[in-house]
Scaffold this active site. Structure first.
Site, PDB file in Angstrom:
ATOM      1  N   GLU A 182      -4.754 -39.292  -5.000  1.00 40.18           N
ATOM      2  CA  GLU A 182      -4.094 -40.271  -5.270  1.00 40.18           C
ATOM      3  C   GLU A 182      -4.359 -41.457  -4.456  1.00 40.18           C
ATOM      4  O   GLU A 182      -4.996 -41.569  -3.380  1.00 40.18           O
ATOM      5  CB  GLU A 182      -2.507 -40.038  -5.072  1.00 40.18           C
ATOM      6  CG  GLU A 182      -1.942 -38.908  -5.804  1.00 40.18           C
ATOM      7  CD  GLU A 182      -1.410 -39.101  -6.958  1.00 40.18           C
ATOM      8  OE1 GLU A 182      -1.396 -40.376  -7.560  1.00 40.18           O
ATOM      9  OE2 GLU A 182      -1.150 -38.393  -7.678  1.00 40.18           O
ATOM     10  N   THR A 183      -4.430 -42.843  -5.177  1.00 38.98           N
ATOM     11  CA  THR A 183      -4.273 -43.952  -4.550  1.00 38.98           C
ATOM     12  C   THR A 183      -3.146 -44.698  -4.893  1.00 38.98           C
ATOM     13  O   THR A 183      -2.526 -45.024  -5.869  1.00 38.98           O
ATOM     14  CB  THR A 183      -5.561 -44.816  -5.181  1.00 38.98           C
ATOM     15  OG1 THR A 183      -6.733 -44.283  -4.749  1.00 38.98           O
ATOM     16  CG2 THR A 183      -5.539 -46.410  -4.344  1.00 38.98           C
TER      17      THR A 183
END
Length: 262
Positions: A46-47
Site C-alpha cells: 500500500e501507498t
C-alpha cells in the site's frame, strides 16, 4: 515538483518486520492516475496519501494495481508519520475516507498506536468449491464480509501449511481471502491473500481484523484479544471488539525518508 515520502514498517517493533507502507502527506490532492502510478512505482502492498483539511486528514490508499476502500497498516503508518513529523504535540489524529468514513488513531506512551475502525459485517455462507480449491484446504466455516471471504480452520498448523493457488484466487470477485484459526500462543492467527489487488500475500492486514475481531470475540467470549498474522515478515496486533467499532493496536518503525520527483 518534489514530494516528501516515508516508508514505515507497521505492526512490528523492528525494521524489516511487519508490513511496509509508503506515506505521502500532500498539500493538495494529486490526480488519481498519478497517485496510482506512484503506488505502482513504490511496489509496496500500500501507498497512503493524506491531505489536511478542517483539522483532520483526508486519506486514500492504493495498492500497485487499485485504490482500496480501507487499509489498516497504511493508516497506522500514516499516523506514525504525522505523530513524528507533522503533529508532534498531538496524541490523536483524525482521518476521513470517502469510502470508509471517520477513522481515529491514538498514540500511547509505550509506542503503541491504536486505530478505531468500523466493524465489518460478516455473513456465514456455504463453502465455495472454487475457493476451497484455490486455498487447497476445506475450512470448518466460510464467511463473507464487505470486501473479503473469511475461512476458519481448526488449528494454527493448518494456517501455516496453506499454499494457495494465486491464479485461481485472482479470479474471485473479492478484494481478498482471510484464513484464520485459534492461535497456539495468541488468541487467533491469520493470513491474507489478495492477488486480485496485486498482493499475493499481505504481510499484515489491519483491515482484515475488522472481520476477524467480531468473529473471534464471539467464539472466545472476550472483547480484547491478541493476534498474529503468520506471513514471512510476521505481525503482532491487539484487537478490542466494541460492537460497531473495533480498536486495532500495533507498533511501527521508520525505515526510510526521501523525496520523489513528480
Amino acid at each position: 515538483m518534489r514530494q516528501k515520502i516515508y516508508q514505515i514498517d507497521a505492526f512490528t517493533n523492528q525494521t524489516f518486520g511487519g508490513n511496509p507502507a509508503a506515506v505521502c502527506i500532500l498539500d493538495s490532492w494529486l490526480s488519481p492516475e498519478l497517485m496510482q502510478k506512484i503506488a505502482q512505482e513504490n511496489n509496496l502492498a500500500e501507498t497512503a496519501f493524506a491531505v489536511k483539511k478542517d483539522g483532520l486528514y483526508e486519506i486514500r490508499w492504493f495498492t500497485p494495481e487499485v485504490e482500496v476502500d480501507l487499509c489498516g497498516h497504511a493508516t497506522l503508518a500514516t499516523a506514525f508519520v504525522l505523530f513524528h513529523f507533522y503533529e508532534l504535540e498531538k496524541d490523536t489524529v483524525q482521518f476521513y475516507s470517502s469510502r470508509s468514513g471517520h477513522l481515529t488513531v491514538a498514540k500511547a506512551d509505550n509506542g503503541w498506536l491504536t486505530m478505531d475502525f468500523p466493524t465489518d459485517n460478516l455473513v456465514a455462507i456455504q463453502n465455495i468449491e472454487e475457493l476451497d480449491t484455490a486455498i487447497g484446504q476445506t475450512p470448518i466455516k466460510t464467511l463473507k464480509g464487505k470486501t473479503d471471504y473469511m475461512m476458519v480452520y481448526s488449528s494454527q498448523k493448518e494456517i501455516e501449511a496453506i499454499e494457495p493457488n494465486h491464479h485461481l484466487l485472482a479470479q474471485l470477485d473479492v478484494r481478498g481471502v482471510i484464513v484464520t484459526a485459534l492461535g497456539d500462543e495468541v488468541d487467533f492467527v491469520s493470513r491474507f491473500f489478495a492477488p486480485a489487488c496485486g498482493i499475493p500475500e499481505d504481510p499484515v492486514t489491519g483491515s482484515a481484523h475488522t472481520s476477524l475481531s467480531p468473529y473471534w470475540s464471539e467464539v472466545l467470549d472476550k472483547t480484547k484479544m491478541t493476534a498474529k498474522q503468520l506471513s514471512k515478515r510476521g505481525g503482532d496486533l491487539v484487537c478490542e471488539y466494541l460492537g460497531e467499532r473495533v480498536k486495532i493496536s500495533g507498533k511501527a518503525v521508520l525505515y526510510l525518508t526521501g523525496e520523489i520527483d513528480i
